[in-house]
Motif scaffolding. Structure first.
Motif, PDB file in Angstrom:
ATOM      1  N   ILE A  16      20.468  28.525 -14.956  1.00 16.66           N
ATOM      2  CA  ILE A  16      19.815  29.308 -16.019  1.00 16.66           C
ATOM      3  C   ILE A  16      20.229  28.935 -17.386  1.00 16.66           C
ATOM      4  CG2 ILE A  16      19.218  31.705 -16.792  1.00 16.66           C
ATOM      5  CD1 ILE A  16      20.257  32.539 -13.782  1.00 16.66           C
ATOM      6  N   ASP A  17      19.287  27.990 -18.044  1.00 17.90           N
ATOM      7  CA  ASP A  17      19.647  27.373 -19.174  1.00 17.90           C
ATOM      8  C   ASP A  17      19.877  28.560 -20.635  1.00 17.90           C
ATOM      9  OD1 ASP A  17      17.263  27.266 -20.283  1.00 17.90           O
ATOM     10  OD2 ASP A  17      17.016  25.236 -19.788  1.00 17.90           O
ATOM     11  N   GLY A  18      19.276  29.509 -20.638  1.00 12.71           N
ATOM     12  CA  GLY A  18      19.167  30.231 -21.789  1.00 12.71           C
ATOM     13  C   GLY A  18      18.141  30.209 -22.576  1.00 12.71           C
ATOM     14  N   ALA A  23      14.635  29.270 -13.819  1.00 13.10           N
ATOM     15  CA  ALA A  23      16.122  28.871 -13.240  1.00 13.10           C
ATOM     16  C   ALA A  23      15.596  27.390 -12.390  1.00 13.10           C
ATOM     17  CB  ALA A  23      16.353  29.973 -12.297  1.00 13.10           C
ATOM     18  N   TRP A  62      25.382  30.816  -9.627  1.00 11.85           N
ATOM     19  CA  TRP A  62      24.372  30.674 -10.745  1.00 11.85           C
ATOM     20  C   TRP A  62      25.132  30.147 -12.007  1.00 11.85           C
ATOM     21  CZ3 TRP A  62      23.914  33.319  -6.480  1.00 11.85           C
ATOM     22  CH2 TRP A  62      22.549  33.308  -5.962  1.00 11.85           C
ATOM     23  N   MET A  64      25.174  29.850 -16.325  1.00 10.66           N
ATOM     24  CA  MET A  64      24.232  30.218 -17.377  1.00 10.66           C
ATOM     25  C   MET A  64      25.261  30.227 -18.829  1.00 10.66           C
ATOM     26  SD  MET A  64      23.877  34.364 -16.771  1.00 10.66           S
ATOM     27  CE  MET A  64      23.785  34.662 -18.781  1.00 10.66           C
ATOM     28  N   ILE A 356      18.288  38.018 -20.468  1.00  3.76           N
ATOM     29  CA  ILE A 356      19.358  36.987 -20.552  1.00  3.76           C
ATOM     30  C   ILE A 356      18.968  36.085 -21.692  1.00  3.76           C
ATOM     31  CG2 ILE A 356      19.854  34.991 -19.441  1.00  3.76           C
ATOM     32  CD1 ILE A 356      19.647  36.268 -16.835  1.00  3.76           C
ATOM     33  N   THR A 360      21.899  35.503 -25.020  1.00  7.46           N
ATOM     34  CA  THR A 360      22.430  34.381 -25.040  1.00  7.46           C
ATOM     35  C   THR A 360      21.913  33.559 -26.144  1.00  7.46           C
ATOM     36  OG1 THR A 360      20.853  33.473 -23.487  1.00  7.46           O
ATOM     37  CG2 THR A 360      23.178  34.198 -22.613  1.00  7.46           C
TER      38      THR A 360
END
Ligand SMILES: [Zn+2]
Length: 432
Positions: A16-18, A23, A62, A64, A356, A360
């Motif tokens: 989950i790259d932000g 995802a 996961w 992130m 999220i 982030t």
């Protein structure tokens, strides 16, 4: 490459790259030194068996960006320690500094790799920030203000006028624009990252004039410092937006017209519902008298702030995520930093992915590291957490570090004190 620079490879897992992108399956996230080198297939020159390469297998986990809490107070002297004795925790700067350092460590161990500190006592937060940066202690990246600039009647103006605001106060009284400008200069000299102003506690009356806020903004901006303001009320929120502050804390009594002014200026809001939720919960648990705060008023503020969250999302106002950890004894470090994400999802109309991103990518603004952290992509600083549960399925798994497998800050695997981080993973890189 791998021979020269310590390399950490996270294999497998779900990324989950932000950025808000869906995802996706991770093959290899490669960290070289303190930065992300690549995400995708393992580069051919990285040989996992090489001496300078460490591997984390995140199968079934996961990955992130590290969490960012945009609202933490390390040096208010809380929580009270058992046996600490009576009196305000912020009257002893030496003990308070050690407590602040311990609080910073607790946050990092809970997966929080960056915090913004909008207000503190003395210049303790500056000291703790530098101790982290220089490797004296372990903690998140810290971006901090000093004492809040206030006038008579503002929050933290708790003593009679003949006492003023003593050295241990959270606020510093400045009753004219000229005094406020002098205080900006003093705080800049002592190394704060940004300036915090504060209007009234509850927002019912505007205490700071727009011209005073504008004077602080002009001086701070000329010195390349941003300005944040505690503003619950309608008048102060409008004045702050028009005076050009960089972000507004709370804003729960803002009217629709005020929010339009905020949206027009592109200013983010840091609502901080977590604190209100905590006061309400504690009030119900141990009684309103014990909490020493007006629980009914907090309930009204909470309802307002939920409306604010929904309207901000609709109007395109960026929300920052913060907890107010450390602002009271029932606000411990390490526990509450991700609770705002749950509130955004449960009440604010946010999807888990949007929450999220708020904690982030969007929160990187509060650290003034917009192009450096908050998103996992090549070239960014390597602040990464690995979770044993899916935060998109249940946003509460981010809370309290309970489902953390790994915390990586600045390319370094953090020893969380639970015996899980093998020392051989622990590279250290200058924070810069
Ligand atoms: Zn606060």
């Amino acid at each position: 490459m791998a021979k020269d620079v310590a390399t950490l490879v996270i294999r497998n897992g779900t990324l989950i790259d932000g950025s808000g992108a869906a995802a996706r399956r991770n093959d290899a996230l490669v960290i070289a030194g303190n930065r992300i080198r690549s995400i995708g297939p393992l580069p051919p020159d990285v040989r996992l068996e090489d001496e300078g390469v460490r591997v984390i297998d995140a199968t079934g986990q996961w990955i992130m960006p590290g969490l960012i809490d945009a609202h933490v107070h390390l040096s208010y002297g809380y929580p009270n320690l058992p046996g600490e004795g009576r009196g305000r925790g912020n009257t002893r700067p030496e003990l308070n500094t050690l407590k602040a350092a311990r609080g910073a460590q607790a946050a990092l161990r809970a997966g929080v790799t960056g915090i913004a500190v909008p207000g503190g006592t003395y210049f303790i937060d500056v000291g703790v920030r530098d101790a982290v940066r220089l490797g004296v202690i372990e903690g998140p990246r810290i971006h901090c203000a000093g004492r809040m600039i206030i006038a008579y009647g503002c929050i933290e103006d708790d003593d009679p006028s003949w006492v003023g605001s003593p050295d241990h106060s959270i606020g510093v009284l400045c009753n004219t624009a000229a005094e406020m400008v002098t205080e900006v200069r003093r705080q800049d000299k002592h190394g704060v990252n940004f300036i915090k102003m504060a209007d009234s506690r509850s927002g019912t009356t505007q205490m700071l004039a727009k011209e005073e806020i504008a004077a602080v903004v002009a001086e701070a901006h000329r010195r390349n410092l941003r300005v944040a303001i505690h503003s619950r009320g309608a008048g102060s929120t409008r004045a702050a937006a028009e005076a050009g502050v960089d972000w507004i804390v709370h804003a729960d009594l803002a009217t629709e017209a005020d929010l339009e002014a905020v949206a027009k200026k592109g200013i983010p809001i840091l609502p901080t519902a977590t604190f209100l939720a905590r006061v309400i919960a504690e009030g119900e648990r141990i009684g309103a008298e014990q909490v020493q705060l007006d629980v009914d008023r907090m309930k009204r503020h909470f309802d307002n702030i939920v409306t604010l969250m929904q309207r901000s999302r609709e109007m395109g106002i960026h929300l920052l995520c913060g907890s107010d950890s450390g602002n009271n004894t029932f606000m411990p470090f390490g526990e509450l930093h991700a609770n705002e994400a749950e509130i955004l999802v449960r009440y604010g109309g946010f999807s888990p992915m949007e929450a999220i991103v708020a904690c982030t990518k969007n929160n990187a603004f509060a650290l003034r590291l917009e192009e450096e952290v908050g998103e996992l992509k090549p070239g960014r600083l390597a602040d990464v957490i690995v979770l044993r549960r899916d935060p998109l399925a249940d946003i509460t798994v981010l809370q309290g570090g309970r489902y953390l497998a790994w915390v990586i800050k600045n390319g370094r695997v953090i020893d969380r004190g639970d015996g899980a981080a093998p020392p051989k993973l622990a590279f250290r890189h200058a924070e810069a």
